[in-house]
Design a protein around this motif. Sequence first.
Motif, PDB file in Angstrom:
ATOM      1  N   LYS A  70      -6.416   4.020  -2.897  1.00  0.00           N
ATOM      2  CA  LYS A  70      -6.561   3.960  -1.527  1.00  0.00           C
ATOM      3  C   LYS A  70      -7.857   2.882  -1.035  1.00  0.00           C
ATOM      4  CE  LYS A  70      -6.834   9.245  -0.961  1.00  0.00           C
ATOM      5  NZ  LYS A  70      -7.057  10.452  -0.705  1.00  0.00           N
ATOM      6  N   LEU A  71      -8.103   2.628  -2.370  1.00  0.00           N
ATOM      7  CA  LEU A  71      -9.439   0.827  -2.320  1.00  0.00           C
ATOM      8  C   LEU A  71      -8.341   0.528  -1.014  1.00  0.00           C
ATOM      9  CD1 LEU A  71     -11.995   0.062  -2.262  1.00  0.00           C
ATOM     10  CD2 LEU A  71     -10.975  -0.824  -3.971  1.00  0.00           C
ATOM     11  N   ALA A 118      -9.847  13.760   5.632  1.00  0.00           N
ATOM     12  CA  ALA A 118      -8.908  14.796   4.899  1.00  0.00           C
ATOM     13  C   ALA A 118      -9.452  13.799   3.930  1.00  0.00           C
ATOM     14  CB  ALA A 118      -7.506  13.482   6.045  1.00  0.00           C
ATOM     15  N   THR A 119      -9.974  13.462   3.288  1.00  0.00           N
ATOM     16  CA  THR A 119     -10.740  13.404   2.061  1.00  0.00           C
ATOM     17  C   THR A 119     -11.462  13.597   1.508  1.00  0.00           C
ATOM     18  OG1 THR A 119      -9.696  10.812   2.391  1.00  0.00           O
ATOM     19  CG2 THR A 119     -10.621  11.340   0.202  1.00  0.00           C
ATOM     20  N   SER A 132      -7.548  12.036  -9.983  1.00  0.00           N
ATOM     21  CA  SER A 132      -7.039  11.309  -9.197  1.00  0.00           C
ATOM     22  C   SER A 132      -5.811  10.753  -7.606  1.00  0.00           C
ATOM     23  CB  SER A 132      -5.964  10.892  -9.765  1.00  0.00           C
ATOM     24  OG  SER A 132      -5.108  10.067  -9.975  1.00  0.00           O
ATOM     25  N   LEU A 133      -5.864  12.661  -7.270  1.00  0.00           N
ATOM     26  CA  LEU A 133      -5.399  12.164  -6.307  1.00  0.00           C
ATOM     27  C   LEU A 133      -6.335  12.323  -5.438  1.00  0.00           C
ATOM     28  CD1 LEU A 133      -2.504  13.766  -4.742  1.00  0.00           C
ATOM     29  CD2 LEU A 133      -3.820  15.795  -4.496  1.00  0.00           C
ATOM     30  N   LEU A 134      -7.477  12.186  -5.638  1.00  0.00           N
ATOM     31  CA  LEU A 134      -8.989  12.703  -4.489  1.00  0.00           C
ATOM     32  C   LEU A 134      -9.193  11.264  -4.642  1.00  0.00           C
ATOM     33  CD1 LEU A 134     -10.071  14.671  -2.962  1.00  0.00           C
ATOM     34  CD2 LEU A 134     -11.971  14.947  -4.887  1.00  0.00           C
ATOM     35  N   ALA A 143       0.663  -0.806  -0.517  1.00  0.00           N
ATOM     36  CA  ALA A 143       0.013  -0.052   0.451  1.00  0.00           C
ATOM     37  C   ALA A 143       1.256   1.253  -0.279  1.00  0.00           C
ATOM     38  CB  ALA A 143      -1.213   0.302   1.142  1.00  0.00           C
ATOM     39  N   GLY A 144       1.996   1.347   0.804  1.00  0.00           N
ATOM     40  CA  GLY A 144       2.575   2.547   0.898  1.00  0.00           C
ATOM     41  C   GLY A 144       3.633   2.406  -0.285  1.00  0.00           C
ATOM     42  N   PHE A 145       4.215   1.568  -1.118  1.00  0.00           N
ATOM     43  CA  PHE A 145       4.800   2.088  -2.106  1.00  0.00           C
ATOM     44  C   PHE A 145       3.356   2.382  -3.768  1.00  0.00           C
ATOM     45  CE2 PHE A 145       7.501  -1.821  -1.129  1.00  0.00           C
ATOM     46  CZ  PHE A 145       8.438  -0.547  -0.697  1.00  0.00           C
ATOM     47  N   ALA A 146       2.371   1.729  -3.629  1.00  0.00           N
ATOM     48  CA  ALA A 146       1.358   2.670  -4.324  1.00  0.00           C
ATOM     49  C   ALA A 146       1.146   4.091  -4.017  1.00  0.00           C
ATOM     50  CB  ALA A 146       0.277   1.303  -4.264  1.00  0.00           C
ATOM     51  N   ILE A 147       0.976   4.016  -2.840  1.00  0.00           N
ATOM     52  CA  ILE A 147       0.317   5.214  -3.084  1.00  0.00           C
ATOM     53  C   ILE A 147       1.493   6.500  -2.792  1.00  0.00           C
ATOM     54  CG2 ILE A 147      -0.333   7.323  -0.752  1.00  0.00           C
ATOM     55  CD1 ILE A 147      -1.582   5.011  -0.199  1.00  0.00           C
ATOM     56  N   ALA A 148       3.032   6.151  -2.453  1.00  0.00           N
ATOM     57  CA  ALA A 148       3.715   6.883  -2.812  1.00  0.00           C
ATOM     58  C   ALA A 148       4.159   7.011  -4.325  1.00  0.00           C
ATOM     59  CB  ALA A 148       5.680   5.983  -1.692  1.00  0.00           C
TER      60      ALA A 148
END
Lengths: 528, 176, 247
Positions: A383-384, A408-409, A370-372, A321-326
């Motif tokens: 995000k999912l 926050a979203t 996309s950011l949202l 998840a971290g790599f994906a978001i980063a």
Amino acid sequence: MDKLVLLVVLPLLAAFLMPVLARSSQVLARLSGLLVLLISITLVLNVWGEVDKQAISFAIGGYQPPLGVVFYIDQLSLLFALLIPVMVLIFWPWNRPSSIQEYSLMMLLTASASGLMLSGDLFNIYVFYELLAVASYGLVSVQVRQGQHPVVAWVASLRYLLLGSVGSVMMLLGIAIIYLQTGTLNLAQLSLLAPEALNNITGLSAFVLILVGLGVKAELFPVNTWVPEVYAGVSTRLSALMAGLLSKLAVIVIVRLLVLLFPQPEALHLMTVLGMLGVISGELVAWRAKDMTRMLAFSSIGQLGLVFIAFSLPGNIGLLAGFAIALHHLVVKPALFMLAGGWSGRLEKLSGMAQSSPYHVALFVLLAMSLLGVPPLPGFWVKLLLVMNLAVQTDPVYHFALAFMLLATVLEAAYLYRVVMLFYKKENHTHASSQHSLFDWITAIALAAVLLISVVQLPSVERKLVSMAYQSGNRLLYIHTVFANIGTPEARIDRMSPTDQAKQPLVSEPSIKEKAIKEDLVLGSAEQ
Amino acid sequence: MNMTGVEGIVLLGAIGLIMIGLAGLFMSNNVFRMVLALVILESGANLFLILAGFHGLGIAPIFLSNHAISDAGHMMNDPIPQALVLTAIVIGVGVQALALALILKIKAHYNTLDMSEIRQQMEYDLAKNNDVTLPASAQSPDSLVRSKVICQAEQTQPDHIQAKADVQQIGGSVNG
Amino acid sequence: MRNVSGLLFSGGLAFLLLVIATHLPFGQPLMLVGSDIIQASPHEVGSANVVAAILLAYRGIDTLGELSILFTAAAGVGLILGHRASQNVPPTQVKNNSGFISQKGIELMIPLLLVVGFYIIFYGHLTPGGGFQGGVILAIAFFLPVLVQSDARLDHNIISIIEGLAGAVFILIGLWAMFYERPFLQPFFNGLFAKGTLGELWSAGTLPLLYLALGLKVGAELAGLLATIADFSITETQGSLSEDDTQ
């Protein structure tokens, strides 16, 4: 594989020689930087795929670990080793007349960033982190935003420098504590010793000290006061590079240390809490921001908080998840900064922008969506992934994190919606116009194209990320790879086959979780 | 550990230096003093690190003759922290030089070394250039800041000589 | 408020460090890697000074990074303060008031400082000292005239050439080893750069050469940094002096 040390050495050589070369020929000096970046990209592409199955390490100077410094290359570090020269090439100060020293600083930035990703030695990481920091202080005070007086950048740079230096001293103290406790600096050997030596209050305080140091660059919650000033003062190309790439590098280093050295759950919880505070504070202030650059700067604090929450999930799923978001943030935020470069001034001044420059606004809307996290853009999937995995955790702290993240979203949606509404406002006599330079516009389009391609190629991107997460989450693989050549008694561990786990794509969450449990069992039995 | 030995005293000194440096950074409002506090902080950290290799009866890690390698090896202090500290000191010097250069430039432009004043003026400049009203974080109405900036400009005349002296002082302390 | 939080934070950290320090083996270092290096370095590197062996051989890449940090800082200071400052400086009206003794003293000191500096650099792998320490002494030798004679200036062109080339030489020596199919920065790769006898001047492969490059670079870098800052201060004061004159 030894050749990969050139990723660090060649940019340094170019940086040293540029001012000398510039005396005889300015053109040659300027070209040498680009040439080195191209060579770096070719070098990485040459070995691309070789580390998919087995990570590689080599010792600098031929002095075997743990005596010498080693470089460790797996899919994660190779991916960033490719991204660094590519991003530096994209955000090269093409659009402004720059002195040769400035190019020299850019090359030093490249070298230090590559070194940070490849190094497998705690103190070596500190040295490259400092080099990265000093080069960015220099660049911040030089690459001033157009129309801005340089004194703003000097003050921002000085405040950044003071905060960053305190952070570095804290990191040095953390390293000293770790060295006192274990007597070594090699990450692989530290990782072998960590379950006994660092799984206590001493190890935890060392982690906190190092986190404060690396957190300055990673825009971690209490030490991110430099962010709005710096991003508002420097040119948008540099802020795109810093928000997009450099913050991620620090995060990746933190994650490496977390995986290898600090197995305590308290360390993960600390990161969750700091991430939560970062998300909520960043998005709240972004909501109140009055101009585009500041809004993006605060929103990047919020996004980095999200990255920290993701990485604090235990096991490989957290890494995934971290790599994906980063990586998602790494593509989207620089593109938004590029667009913001042409829209300086108060937000109200941008009213009715869609009439004069519809394409720019359309691109902004796409990136903001996309950011949202609007489906089917990549932002939705990352995000999912995070929401699903936060929800299945049993620890209540993750449920708080989930609530904070959703709140926050909502905030993020509120301020992005406000901007978009402003853009599409009907104005009869609008004098709003964008002043995008061609370079900025092309860069933004290229990054958006990457985003759209990754929508189409979602399965293969996912597969790559899963295999990356498994490879970098495997502590024993790291130890084994580094000690492969000498075979110390401690490192005599049965060779695991990490690639089998990586072959299957992410089908459903339970299968991954099962694997994580299985892997933990194997890990536990090997250590006994 | 043995707090009564030499290492105990030096350790207390190192921690004291770290404390003084941090407190100075937080509590001082003068940018030059903040840099000095940073220097103290760094020395404390370096002292802490070099103590990591210290050994009650240790000798310097240098071989004086070829035949005594195995004997001398057991007596030596740990050489690694010494190498690390050498690196850390040089890094510190670089950062301090950069900070000093920035301070000189800021001083020449804003004619003050006071951090809160510098920050206020910077926020004002930033807001003016970006054509936005000051953010609420500055916690002062626009008119107040503006008047303060103007007062600053008026005060420049009598302060002139003092400013020169300060610049010289900074230069002098670097040279020394 | 700020003061209280500052006191709390610094006091808290000091307390934390004290508590941790009671658990840490101060005075009896583990030396897990350290003792291995002490045992291995006479055979693997061949330099009598173990710290030099660590700096240039075992952790050579750290030293390269640290050189680059100094270079970065010098480039940054040059960019911020402006290299051209020295060319625009009008000759000073201020009389040279440093006095006869310091003038003559400098003339005597400079050769001595140069000898000591180079001695410390060349014997860095045998005795305490090395490129950094020697380099600082060289920097002082170059910078002393600027302190004493108000019209003396360092030539920034020469300094920038020395710092660039010395850094490049350090890297090229490392790359030279790669040319012989050895790892980067390996100190031994052909007959000329052999291990030699422990304790002799020409021993430990390329270490003396690396130290020479290091020393020259550090010397040029520091002298350049000091000179740039001094030039800036002088131009500032002179600028305001001339303004005063016109008023």
